[in-house]
Design a protein around this motif. Sequence first.
Motif, short mmCIF file in Angstrom:
data_model
loop_
_atom_site.label_atom_id
_atom_site.label_comp_id
_atom_site.label_asym_id
_atom_site.label_seq_id
_atom_site.Cartn_x
_atom_site.Cartn_y
_atom_site.Cartn_z
N LEU A 63 53.19 -69.71 -29.81
CA LEU A 63 54.33 -70.14 -29.05
C LEU A 63 55.55 -69.28 -28.90
O LEU A 63 55.95 -69.31 -27.93
CB LEU A 63 54.57 -71.59 -29.70
N ALA A 64 56.01 -68.82 -30.05
CA ALA A 64 57.11 -67.95 -29.96
C ALA A 64 56.81 -66.66 -29.22
O ALA A 64 57.78 -66.26 -28.33
CB ALA A 64 57.32 -67.22 -31.51
N GLN A 65 55.52 -66.13 -29.09
CA GLN A 65 55.18 -65.13 -28.20
C GLN A 65 55.04 -65.43 -26.77
O GLN A 65 55.72 -64.87 -25.94
CB GLN A 65 53.87 -64.65 -28.58
N TYR A 66 54.51 -66.75 -26.70
CA TYR A 66 54.89 -67.27 -25.24
C TYR A 66 56.39 -67.57 -24.69
O TYR A 66 56.58 -66.94 -23.35
CB TYR A 66 54.37 -68.77 -25.14
N ALA A 67 57.33 -67.83 -25.54
CA ALA A 67 58.75 -67.81 -25.18
C ALA A 67 59.33 -66.33 -24.99
O ALA A 67 60.08 -66.38 -23.93
CB ALA A 67 59.36 -68.64 -26.16
N SER A 68 58.62 -65.71 -25.47
CA SER A 68 59.17 -64.17 -25.35
C SER A 68 58.57 -63.88 -24.06
O SER A 68 59.33 -63.06 -23.65
CB SER A 68 58.71 -63.29 -26.47
N GLY A 69 57.50 -64.16 -23.68
CA GLY A 69 56.86 -63.79 -22.34
C GLY A 69 57.90 -64.19 -21.18
O GLY A 69 58.15 -63.83 -20.33
N VAL A 70 58.05 -65.73 -21.38
CA VAL A 70 59.04 -66.22 -20.50
C VAL A 70 60.46 -65.70 -20.37
O VAL A 70 61.08 -65.49 -19.26
CB VAL A 70 58.89 -67.89 -20.75
N GLN A 71 60.79 -65.32 -21.40
CA GLN A 71 62.25 -64.63 -21.54
C GLN A 71 62.29 -63.31 -20.89
O GLN A 71 63.18 -63.12 -20.12
CB GLN A 71 62.57 -64.31 -23.00
N ARG A 72 61.28 -62.54 -20.98
CA ARG A 72 61.12 -61.29 -20.37
C ARG A 72 60.93 -61.37 -18.74
O ARG A 72 61.67 -60.72 -18.16
CB ARG A 72 59.90 -60.56 -21.11
N ALA A 73 60.12 -62.36 -18.33
CA ALA A 73 60.27 -62.29 -16.96
C ALA A 73 61.46 -63.11 -16.07
O ALA A 73 62.01 -62.56 -15.20
CB ALA A 73 58.96 -63.46 -16.57
N ALA A 74 62.03 -64.06 -17.01
CA ALA A 74 63.03 -64.40 -16.43
C ALA A 74 64.47 -63.61 -16.55
O ALA A 74 65.37 -63.45 -15.58
CB ALA A 74 63.75 -65.82 -17.56
N ASN A 75 64.40 -62.61 -17.58
CA ASN A 75 65.65 -61.58 -17.84
C ASN A 75 65.44 -60.64 -16.62
O ASN A 75 66.41 -60.38 -15.93
CB ASN A 75 65.36 -60.89 -18.91
N ALA A 76 63.89 -60.19 -16.16
CA ALA A 76 64.09 -59.33 -15.01
C ALA A 76 64.31 -60.02 -13.78
O ALA A 76 64.90 -59.47 -12.99
CB ALA A 76 62.46 -58.83 -14.89
#
Length: 414
Positions: free
Chosen positions: A84-97
């Motif tokens: 779940l932490a990795q999923y949140a990291s992926g969402v964060q990466r897409a949102a940041n871009a």
Amino acid sequence: MTVSVTFAFLFVYLTGPRGLDAGQAGLVAGAGGAGLLAGNLTGGFFGDRFGHRRALLASAVTGGLLLAAVPLLPTPALFAALPLAQYASGVQRAANAALVAVIVPEGQRRQAFAVVRAAANGGFTAGPLLGALVATRLSYDWLYVADGLGSVGLAWWTARVIPARAGGVRLPSPRSGRPAGPARGAERPGPVGPATAPGLWAALRARPAVPVLLGAIVVADIVYRQLYTTFPVYLADHGLDTGVYGALLAVNGGVLLCLELPAALALRRRAPLPVVATGLLLVAAGYGVLPAGPGAWTAVAMMTLLTLGELLYKTPATAYVADRAPAHLQGRFQSLYAGASIAGVVLAAPLGGALYQAAPGLLWPLTTAAVAAAGCAVLVGARLERATLRPAGGAPAGGAPAEPLTETPVAPAS
């Protein structure tokens, strides 16, 4: 992303302090990789629906709290918490871009994404060293606490620096003379514009060069990430130790850190797709020198070409997808690119490892041919783009704008 530091030490942590066997640790790591990919692919939807700033803040806080809680969780709970932490990291990466794409005006996005990548490369260089220091001098528990609090700190900093309604106004195209209209702010949820605004697949069909580029990036990432999977095994099989491999990685990170932003500035007026294609062909050339014979100089030549290729293709590709995205689909376009750009995290090791075990002599010729074909496909995509943007009669094809509108950011509130 702060999360990446802890996951660099994940396998050691699980098999050491947590006492899992290699199979169990591999299961958690594999689930984490799948979570990261899923987060990248779906994060843009949350941004388009609820606002990219909100998506970034929510994912950074969620991922950070999960990481900080790792020392308190029983071992079975890690099978859910870490993916779940990795999923949140992926969402964060897409949102940041997507947030960068919304705030930064078109024409400056290459430089902006180069700055983002420079920060990431700096973290990639220093993060593992600091992480190893914390893990060995204190404990792995402190590493997860520090990483989690760092992610929450990023959310706090973003909330302070990025205004809740960052965005701007659309300027008329200097060539088309279309009147200016209101722009969609980063925090204005929901689709904007007429009810007939195209959906994701319709927008992609209207921009055929974008799917071609995404497919090429998937292939390129699988090939590029052999650098972290089969390439060190190849070096060891030919008598080159881990020190040589570490030195090559240091050169790669240092060159990118020093040259990627200057390269983005120097090439900012060049059409992006030919630059991306050139970068992919340089990656192909890098792997193409390996069959010439094992040795330190061959490895250095390979790493030089690979680094130059990465320097050319990654930033312009990210900015191109942002420039071609409709305003109401910016997040989903960035999610598609983010997912394509980490496809190798999931696929590089199993595909490259199986091929290297079955036919080691075929690995480098096939990877060379694959990424060279991807580069050629991007050149074909450039021709498709020209045909789409300048059809007979001068009208935009498929509803795509002849020239994307520019967004000027509003200054943060004091």
